[in-house]
Design a protein around this motif. Structure first.
Motif, short mmCIF file in Angstrom:
data_model
loop_
_atom_site.label_atom_id
_atom_site.label_comp_id
_atom_site.label_asym_id
_atom_site.label_seq_id
_atom_site.Cartn_x
_atom_site.Cartn_y
_atom_site.Cartn_z
N VAL A 250 0.75 -1.18 0.05
CA VAL A 250 0.26 -0.05 0.09
C VAL A 250 0.82 1.32 -0.08
CG1 VAL A 250 -1.47 1.36 1.51
CG2 VAL A 250 -1.81 -1.26 0.91
N THR A 251 2.00 1.29 0.79
CA THR A 251 2.68 2.42 0.92
C THR A 251 3.53 2.63 -0.60
OG1 THR A 251 4.61 1.01 2.09
CG2 THR A 251 3.14 2.71 3.20
N ASP A 252 4.24 1.64 -1.06
CA ASP A 252 4.80 1.60 -2.18
C ASP A 252 3.81 2.23 -3.43
OD1 ASP A 252 7.06 0.70 -1.34
OD2 ASP A 252 7.13 -1.35 -2.33
N TYR A 253 2.68 1.67 -3.47
CA TYR A 253 1.64 1.91 -4.29
C TYR A 253 1.31 3.50 -4.20
CZ TYR A 253 -2.52 1.15 -7.31
OH TYR A 253 -3.45 1.13 -8.24
N ALA A 254 1.28 4.08 -3.06
CA ALA A 254 1.03 5.38 -2.91
C ALA A 254 2.28 6.09 -3.36
CB ALA A 254 0.58 5.89 -1.60
N ALA A 255 3.46 5.74 -2.98
CA ALA A 255 4.87 6.36 -3.23
C ALA A 255 4.97 6.47 -4.77
CB ALA A 255 5.64 5.79 -2.63
N ALA A 256 4.46 5.61 -5.39
CA ALA A 256 4.69 5.41 -6.79
C ALA A 256 3.82 6.43 -7.51
CB ALA A 256 4.67 4.02 -7.38
N GLY A 257 2.78 6.85 -6.93
CA GLY A 257 1.83 7.91 -7.29
C GLY A 257 0.79 7.62 -7.95
N LYS A 259 -1.94 6.03 -6.25
CA LYS A 259 -2.77 6.23 -5.58
C LYS A 259 -3.66 7.41 -5.86
CE LYS A 259 -4.17 8.07 -0.92
NZ LYS A 259 -3.72 9.09 -0.17
N GLY A 260 -4.96 7.33 -6.11
CA GLY A 260 -5.82 8.29 -6.62
C GLY A 260 -5.89 8.39 -8.18
N LYS A 261 -5.05 7.88 -8.78
CA LYS A 261 -5.24 7.46 -10.21
C LYS A 261 -5.84 6.33 -10.49
CE LYS A 261 -0.95 10.42 -10.85
NZ LYS A 261 0.12 10.45 -10.96
N ILE A 262 -5.38 5.25 -10.14
CA ILE A 262 -5.81 3.90 -10.45
C ILE A 262 -6.27 3.31 -8.74
CG2 ILE A 262 -5.57 1.56 -11.18
CD1 ILE A 262 -3.13 2.84 -12.96
N PRO A 263 -7.73 3.33 -8.72
CA PRO A 263 -8.20 3.00 -7.37
C PRO A 263 -7.53 1.54 -6.77
CG PRO A 263 -9.91 3.57 -8.80
CD PRO A 263 -8.61 3.79 -9.51
N LEU A 264 -7.47 1.35 -5.41
CA LEU A 264 -7.01 0.18 -5.14
C LEU A 264 -7.88 -0.60 -4.31
CD1 LEU A 264 -4.58 -1.85 -4.84
CD2 LEU A 264 -3.72 -0.29 -2.94
N TYR A 265 -8.56 -1.87 -4.52
CA TYR A 265 -9.29 -2.53 -3.99
C TYR A 265 -8.66 -3.64 -3.41
CZ TYR A 265 -12.96 -0.09 -6.27
OH TYR A 265 -13.87 1.15 -6.93
N GLY A 266 -9.30 -4.42 -2.41
CA GLY A 266 -8.86 -5.68 -1.81
C GLY A 266 -9.78 -6.37 -1.01
N THR A 267 -9.23 -7.60 -0.26
CA THR A 267 -10.23 -8.26 0.72
C THR A 267 -9.56 -7.50 2.01
OG1 THR A 267 -8.45 -9.98 0.64
CG2 THR A 267 -10.67 -10.40 -0.24
N GLY A 268 -10.48 -7.55 3.07
CA GLY A 268 -9.98 -6.67 4.32
C GLY A 268 -8.59 -7.01 4.96
N PHE A 269 -8.08 -7.83 4.46
CA PHE A 269 -6.74 -8.34 5.22
C PHE A 269 -5.89 -7.17 4.78
CE2 PHE A 269 -8.99 -12.03 4.15
CZ PHE A 269 -9.27 -12.38 5.43
N ALA A 281 -1.24 6.76 3.22
CA ALA A 281 -1.45 5.90 1.96
C ALA A 281 -2.55 4.87 1.86
CB ALA A 281 -0.10 5.07 2.07
N ALA A 282 -3.23 4.43 2.94
CA ALA A 282 -4.35 3.74 2.73
C ALA A 282 -5.50 4.46 2.51
CB ALA A 282 -4.35 2.97 3.91
N THR A 283 -5.58 5.63 2.71
CA THR A 283 -6.99 6.64 2.52
C THR A 283 -7.50 6.41 1.24
OG1 THR A 283 -6.11 8.19 3.94
CG2 THR A 283 -7.81 8.63 2.59
N GLY A 284 -8.87 5.73 1.41
CA GLY A 284 -9.76 5.68 0.07
C GLY A 284 -9.82 4.05 -0.36
N ILE A 285 -8.67 3.13 -0.16
CA ILE A 285 -8.64 1.70 -0.26
C ILE A 285 -10.01 1.24 0.27
CG2 ILE A 285 -7.67 -0.16 -0.17
CD1 ILE A 285 -4.98 1.10 0.29
N ARG A 286 -10.74 0.48 -0.77
CA ARG A 286 -12.05 -0.24 -0.44
C ARG A 286 -11.92 -1.61 -0.32
NH1 ARG A 286 -17.37 1.96 -3.04
NH2 ARG A 286 -17.26 3.79 -1.87
N THR A 287 -12.08 -2.19 0.65
CA THR A 287 -12.22 -3.52 1.05
C THR A 287 -13.34 -4.29 1.27
OG1 THR A 287 -11.64 -3.34 3.36
CG2 THR A 287 -9.44 -3.46 1.67
N THR A 288 -13.49 -5.57 1.02
CA THR A 288 -14.43 -6.46 1.60
C THR A 288 -14.05 -7.23 2.59
OG1 THR A 288 -14.04 -7.65 -0.38
CG2 THR A 288 -16.12 -6.34 -0.11
N LEU A 289 -15.01 -7.49 3.75
CA LEU A 289 -14.64 -8.49 4.75
C LEU A 289 -16.13 -8.99 5.49
CD1 LEU A 289 -11.90 -9.94 5.84
CD2 LEU A 289 -11.94 -8.14 7.80
N HIS A 290 -15.80 -9.87 6.38
CA HIS A 290 -17.12 -10.27 7.03
C HIS A 290 -17.25 -9.55 8.50
CE1 HIS A 290 -13.83 -12.85 8.02
NE2 HIS A 290 -14.15 -13.11 9.20
#
Lengths: 404, 290
Positions: A250-257, A259-269, A281-290
């Protein structure tokens, strides 16, 4: 009398088989001749086989605290019977898992086993449980097989199958307007099962997975693949990573710029238990979990405040899964009057249990996997804030399970 | 893959290679000069990261974190050498492996008691946290470039000390022939202590410098230890330039392997190592230079 089919086709009597056979024999005896000890109130022996050291130590501790909290709320009893714990540190080591599980069942004579976090260890426990018939409740490990091809009368799960949180995300991503998606994960079972389930859900909704990127487990050097994502320019990215790997991705993804251009999704983990380290760096990430921490239902509120009072820490999904394991066991024991050896009745009552869980309504499929809501959350102000219910009463397809 | 993307991936590869070199340089010094197999190298990498995190958060100054991690580990290295490691010179590798494995368990447990087991991140100072735009979607973090420069500086420094100073001469002589160096009255033994301490401190420095990129978590040194050994063996045991070449090769193979052959990415570097060892059993620059 319930029959337990041996899982191996080999006839040779290895030490493992011998132990299993001995334990099965003992179990048979117990079934035939209810011990007078029960009448005198001998405590129920609950084997807690969890990681108390190593990377997953914190998860093990939260599961145990959750379980203990429930038992304490019932004055130290489940189904009216006193409970005694046998703790065993599985160290998240699959290679010693079979011996550890056999020790709990054969030597320590655990009536019930609760465990564990690591899927590899859980699979070894599942095999022993199938051989010996001992009741097993899995409070975390998500390997699809445990409630799939390896499902059995005596094996239950209070967490999730890998399929469960990932599949509803497919529709969520499609509904958010994304059509071309890149997936990225570690190349190992959990990652591949989750990405597989997401892809299934996403393609069914009409989306296309442009590329499925993988990194060897547990490597955390993502730069090359992040560059690849930037060249592919998908509408969105679906990722499964956990723990330190999740923080770094997540931090690498944001540092590479990205974040905010290609939305990141994942499972809650991707964002559970890691938000402090991930920061903005995690702000805005959408995840699904139980589960979602801020789930606004009475069961969750009272659970969180009780957990806080007991441990001084904020409860999380792992604590909930431990808490529910105790609730499930109580549902079974209440039906048998505290007798864990009346297995047919015990398993029947557990399979039919309806639990008012902190995560919402919880019941069990024919394969003994939870039927539960899957929630969509979004990271806001350092929290996994609830957005909506991504899937109501989601049920794992239990592929390969003969009970389903 | 167009030329622009290729250039960016090349940059990723070189950057990764330089980081690997920084981690492996301490290992190759200790291994090559003292003849000690230090399995605890990875755990000191982790310790360096935790120290940097702790000091940075406590003082609010990233430089204090880096320098502090280096200095504290250097002192730990001196103490360990005096108490334990010096008894191992000339002993067989099994004793070394056992002792350094014991160190892993002890340091890891201490880390658990002192720093806990949560994943932590190290905040960067403002001037290092920016990034340069490479394409319309992709940026390159300034800090990664700074790390690369530091790695280059460390490489040059190690090379100059060993090649151009009196201490370096003693070190080279001792690595070449321990008994003869002693017989000539050269104080090799007292230099040993510093070599070991520098080795440990370099591992910690690597951990500290990489901490803001990699995040700080228990067990972060395990994978690095294995990669470091591959770098050291590939480059030739004890050869600092060899380690540099080995590290860059691994950076290239790993980066382009992940892009072009993702199924094989996990084993490519080991295939590379096997091939190099078949052709040159002592590694790329083994047994020729220190």
């Amino acid at each position: 009398m319930t029959k337990f089919k041996p899982t191996t086709q080999t006839i040779a009597m290895t030490r493992r088989n011998f132990l299993g056979a001995t334990a099965a024999g003992a179990a048979g005896l117990a079934l035939g001749f209810p011990k007078p000890a029960i009448a005198q109130g001998a405590p129920l022996k609950v084997g807690l086989m969890l990681p108390f050291s190593g990377t997953y130590a914190k998860l093990g501790q939260f599961i145990e605290n959750g379980f203990n909290l429930y038992v304490e709320q019932k004055s130290g009893m489940l189904g009216g019977r006193k409970v005694e714990f046998i703790r065993l540190d599985d160290e998240s080591k699959p290679e010693t898992a079979t011996d550890n599980m056999n020790r709990l069942v054969s030597r320590d004579k655990a009536d019930v086993v609760i465990g564990t976090v690591h899927s590899g260890v859980a699979m070894a426990m599942v095999k022993v449980a199938r051989d010996t018939g001992v009741p097993l409740i899995i409070p975390n490990a998500g390997a699809d097989e445990a409630t799939g091809p390896l499902c059995a009368q005596n094996i239950f799960r209070t967490s999730f199958s890998n399929w469960q949180p990932a599949h509803p995300m497919g529709k969520v991503v499609h509904d958010d307007g994304h059509r071309n998606v890149v997936t990225i994960t570690w190349r190992y079972t959990a990652g591949q099962q989750m990405v597989g389930a997401f892809t299934e859900g996403f393609e069914a909704a009409g989306g296309t997975v442009v590329d499925a990127l993988t990194v060897p487990f547990p490597e955390v050097e993502f730069q090359a693949l992040i560059t690849r994502i930037a060249t592919l320019k998908p509408d969105a990215v679906f990722a499964f990573f956990a723990g330190g790997g999740a923080v770094k991705f997540v931090t690498d993804y944001a540092a590479a710029g990205l974040k905010g251009k290609i939305p990141l999704y994942g499972t809650g983990f991707l964002t559970d238990g890691t938000l402090k380290a991930q920061g903005d760096a995690a702000t805005g990430i959408r995840t699904t979990l139980h589960y979602a921490d801020d789930l606004d239902i009475p069961a969750n509120k009272s659970f969180l405040s009780a957990f806080q009072a007991k441990t001084g820490e904020a409860g999380d999904i792992y604590a909930v899964q431990g808490f529910d394991a105790a609730a499930l066991l109580e549902a079974g024991l209440t039906a048998t009057g505290g007798d864990a050896s009346a297995r047919e009745a015990l398993f029947g009552a557990m399979a039919g249990a309806r639990i008012d869980s902190p995560r919402g309504p919880l019941s069990f499929s024919a394969a003994h996997n939870p039927i539960q809501n899957i929630y969509l959350r979004e990271v806001r102000d350092g929290r996994n804030a609830l957005v909506s219910v991504a899937g109501e009463a989601v049920q794992d397809p239990a592929r390969g399970c003969r009970m389903a | 893959m167009d030329i622009g993307t290729f250039a960016i991936q090349l940059l990723n590869a070189v950057q990764y290679g330089l980081v690997l070199f920084l981690v492996a340089s301490g290992l190759t010094l200790v291994f090559g000069i003292l003849g000690v197999i230090n399995l605890a190298h990875g755990v000191f990498y982790m310790l360096g990261a935790y120290l940097a995190w702790w000091l940075t958060v406590a003082t609010g100054n990233f430089a204090v974190g880096i320098v502090g991690a280096f200095a504290i580990s250097f002192v730990i290295g001196l103490a360990l050498e005096s108490v334990f490691i010096r008894r191992l010179y000339g002993r067989d590798h099994l004793s070394q492996v056992l002792l350094s494995f014991g160190l892993i368990l002890v340091v890891d447990e201490l880390r658990q008691m002192v720093f806990g087991r949560d994943v932590q991140s190290v905040p960067l100072p403002e001037w290092l946290s920016g990034s340069l735009p490479l394409t319309e979607v992709l940026n390159y973090p300034v800090y990664r470039l700074a790390v690369s420069l530091l790695c280059l500086a460390v490489a040059v420094a190690i090379f100059l000390v060993i090649r151009r100073t009196r201490i370096g001469m003693v070190v080279r002589a001792g690595a070449e022939n321990r008994e003869m160096t002693r017989a000539l009255g050269i104080p090799f033994d007292s230099v040993n202590r510093y070599v070991f301490a520098v080795g440990i401190a370099l591992a910690a420095l690597a951990g500290a410098v990489i901490a803001p990129i990699s995040t700080v978590y228990p067990g972060m040194g395990d994978g690095m230890l294995i990669l470091s050994f591959v770098v050291v063996v590939l480059g030739g045991i004890g050869s600092v330039p060899g380690a540099a070449i080995g590290a860059l090769l691994i950076g290239l193979i790993d980066t382009f392997g992940k892009v072009f052959m993702p199924e094989l990415a996990g084993i490519l570097i080991y295939v590379l190592m096997a091939v190099v060892l078949v052709v040159r059993p002592t590694g790329i620059l083994g047994k020729r230079e220190v």
